[in-house]
Design an enzyme around this catalytic site. Sequence first.
Site, PDB file in Angstrom:
ATOM      1  CG  ASP A   1     -25.277  49.382  52.013  1.00 22.03           C
ATOM      2  OD1 ASP A   1     -26.581  48.882  51.479  1.00 22.03           O
ATOM      3  OD2 ASP A   1     -25.505  50.391  51.564  1.00 22.03           O
TER       4      ASP A   1
ATOM      5  CD  GLU B   1      -7.208  44.422  63.615  1.00 24.64           C
ATOM      6  OE1 GLU B   1      -8.181  44.409  64.894  1.00 24.64           O
ATOM      7  OE2 GLU B   1      -6.295  45.374  63.260  1.00 24.64           O
TER       8      GLU B   1
HETATM    9  O1  TEU Z   1     -28.536  48.965  47.735  1.00 26.98           O
HETATM   10  C1  TEU Z   1     -27.076  50.329  47.154  1.00 26.98           C
HETATM   11  C2  TEU Z   1     -28.200  50.207  45.953  1.00 26.98           C
HETATM   12  O2  TEU Z   1     -27.312  50.604  45.448  1.00 26.98           O
HETATM   13  C3  TEU Z   1     -29.790  50.278  45.550  1.00 26.98           C
HETATM   14  O3  TEU Z   1     -30.207  51.410  45.278  1.00 26.98           O
HETATM   15  C4  TEU Z   1     -30.230  50.213  44.299  1.00 26.98           C
HETATM   16  O4  TEU Z   1     -29.706  50.312  43.365  1.00 26.98           O
HETATM   17  C5  TEU Z   1     -31.371  49.490  44.488  1.00 26.98           C
HETATM   18  O5  TEU Z   1     -32.158  48.473  45.610  1.00 26.98           O
HETATM   19  C6  TEU Z   1     -32.396  48.434  43.469  1.00 26.98           C
HETATM   20  O6  TEU Z   1     -33.175  48.512  43.754  1.00 26.98           O
HETATM   21  C7  TEU Z   1     -27.970  49.175  49.390  1.00 26.98           C
HETATM   22  C8  TEU Z   1     -28.996  48.209  50.148  1.00 26.98           C
HETATM   23  O7  TEU Z   1     -28.868  47.067  49.451  1.00 26.98           O
HETATM   24  C9  TEU Z   1     -30.877  49.259  49.775  1.00 26.98           C
HETATM   25  O8  TEU Z   1     -31.581  48.361  50.361  1.00 26.98           O
HETATM   26  C10 TEU Z   1     -30.333  50.528  50.674  1.00 26.98           C
HETATM   27  O9  TEU Z   1     -31.148  50.850  50.593  1.00 26.98           O
HETATM   28  C11 TEU Z   1     -28.927  51.188  50.006  1.00 26.98           C
HETATM   29  O10 TEU Z   1     -27.799  50.914  49.658  1.00 26.98           O
HETATM   30  C12 TEU Z   1     -28.708  52.427  50.632  1.00 26.98           C
HETATM   31  O11 TEU Z   1     -27.873  52.459  51.732  1.00 26.98           O
END
Ligand code: TEU
Length: 520
Positions: free
Chosen positions: A199, A237
Site C-alpha cells: 500500500d 527466501e
Molecule cells: O491509497 C493510496 C492513495 O494515495 C489513495 O489515497 C488515493 O490517492 C485515493 O484513494 C484516490 O482516490 C491506498 C489505499 O488504496 C487506500 O484505500 C487507502 O485509503 C490509502 O492507501 C491509505 O492507506
Amino acid sequence: MPKTWWRGAAIYQVYLRSFADGNGDGFGDLAGLRARLSYLADLGVNAIWLNPWYPSPMADGGYDVADYRDIEPVFGTLAEAEKFIEEAHGLDIRVIIDIVPNHGSDQQVWFTEALSAGPGSAARERFWFRSGHGDGPPNDWQSIFGGPAWTRVPDGEWYLHLFAPEQPDLNWNNPEVIEEYHDVLRFWFDRGVDGIRIDSAALLIKDPDAEPDGQDPFTDRDGVHEIYRGWRRVADEYDERILIGEVWLPDQERFARYLRPDEMHTAFNFDFLGSAWSPASLRASIERTLDTHVPLGAPATWVLSNHDVARPVTRYGRADTSWANDDRRDKAPSDLALGYRRARAAALLAMALPGSVYIYQGEELGLPEVEDIPDELRQDPMWTRSGHTVPGRDGCRVPLPWSGSAPPYGYSTAEPWLPQPAGWQELTAEAQETDPGSMLALYRTGLRIRAELLGDGTMTWLELRDLGTGVLAFTRESGLTCVVNLGPGPVPLPPHQEVLLTSGPVEAGLLPADTSAWLR
Ligand code: TEU
C-alpha cells in the site's frame, strides 16, 4: 525469463467488507468469501487480492492496521484465514494480501506506547513526532485526505499522518521498523500467502526537517528503493512469492524504477486506468507501459478499477472519463448505457494485452458507481476530512448483489453496512448467470479464452489505416487479434477466420462504435 504464475495472471480484488456476509452482521467476511469461492473459480481467476483483513478500528476501511499478525474479528479468525488460503490453493487460486507499511493505526501498541513514553523516547522514534512552530504544526504538509498532516498530542508534540489522524506515519529510517515488516512478511509467507500488495508504496521515505532538495518531500524519494530491495530478499527466501506495488506516479520512468529486478515483481498500471476513452490516449498509454516494462523484463499490469476509483461503467459514460471520485460533487450525469458498452469493450482490451489483469469485485457484474449514498451514511474519511465537499470512495465499495429481487440481494441477512440501490436485481450474479449477453458471461468467456491464448508475452500493433484513426488493433503470439472501435461509427472487421468473442453485437461484419472483438 522463467514463466511463472503471476506474469500473466488474472487477479480478482476482494474488498472483504462488501463481498459476502457469512455471519449476518451486514459486513462481508471470510465465511462469506469461502462460501463463494466456487463463483471465483468458475469466473476463471488465477489469484485473489484481499484488501487489509487485519484488526482495525476501520477509520479508513482497514488501512488503519492495529495488528499485522491477526485477522479483524468482524472478518473472522486467523484459523479461518488459514483455511481460506488452503481452500483457494485447492482450487488453484493464489492468495495476495495487502500490507500497509506507510502508517499504522493510532490503536496499535506501538503508537499507544509512543504516546505514554513521551517526547524524546525510543518509542516515539518509530513515528514522526516533532515539536511545533509556536502554536502551529512543524510544517505546512497537507494530508492526502484533506486538512493538516499533523495532529497534536496532549504533551504538545505533533505527529505526522499523510492520511487520516488515525493513521500515524511510521519512520522508515528506524531499523526496528524495517525488521518488524520483514517479520510480518515472513509471518504471512509462512502461512502460504503467495503475494503482497504494498500500500502507498512510494510514500515511505520522508523528511519533514529537510531543506528543499529538489525532490518531493514525501513522494518517490530515492531512498525508498532500498526498502523494497530488503523485501525482495525476504520474498526470495520462499518459492514464487511476489511483491506488487501500489505506486501512483505520473512519470513512467520513475514508476518503472520500482520494477528493477531486485525490487518488486509488478506494480499497478494507473497510467492505463487514468487514460481517457480515446484511441490516441489509450494507445499512447499502452506504448508507454510496454516501453518501460519490457526492458526490465517485468510484465505489465492492466487495471480498470479498484476500491479507490469511480467504477468504469459510470466514468466511461461521461465526457470526462477520468477515474477520480475525489473531485467535487455535482458532476454531469453519466450516460450509463454508453458507459456499460465502453466498459465491456475496455474489459476485452485489458484482458487481451500482454501481462496480468486485475478485476475489482463487481466489475464483472457491470456495477455502476453509487453516487447517491445519503450523506449521513458515508464512511470514507475523505468525506469528513474534506469538510463534506469530496464525496469520497464509498460509491465503488457498495456490497455486491448476489441474488434475489431486493436489497440486500443475497449479500447478507442483515442490513448491509452501506446501502445497496433499488434496481440492482438485474445486476445480481444470479440474474447474469444464465444470460449469455451479460457482463458476467463476457468476463467468464473472456477469461477462459485468455487462459489459453493471452496473458504473458508480446503484442504487435496492426495498422488498419483504411479504418480511420478510431480503431486500435493488435495481435498476440497465439494469433488472436484484438480490435477496439473507439471511433464514432461502425467499421468493417479486418480479415479473419473466426470471431472468438465480441463485447457487443456484430452484424454483417461491422464492429459498432465502443465495441471490441477478438478474432482469429
Ligand atoms: O491509497 C493510496 C492513495 O494515495 C489513495 O489515497 C488515493 O490517492 C485515493 O484513494 C484516490 O482516490 C491506498 C489505499 O488504496 C487506500 O484505500 C487507502 O485509503 C490509502 O492507501 C491509505 O492507506
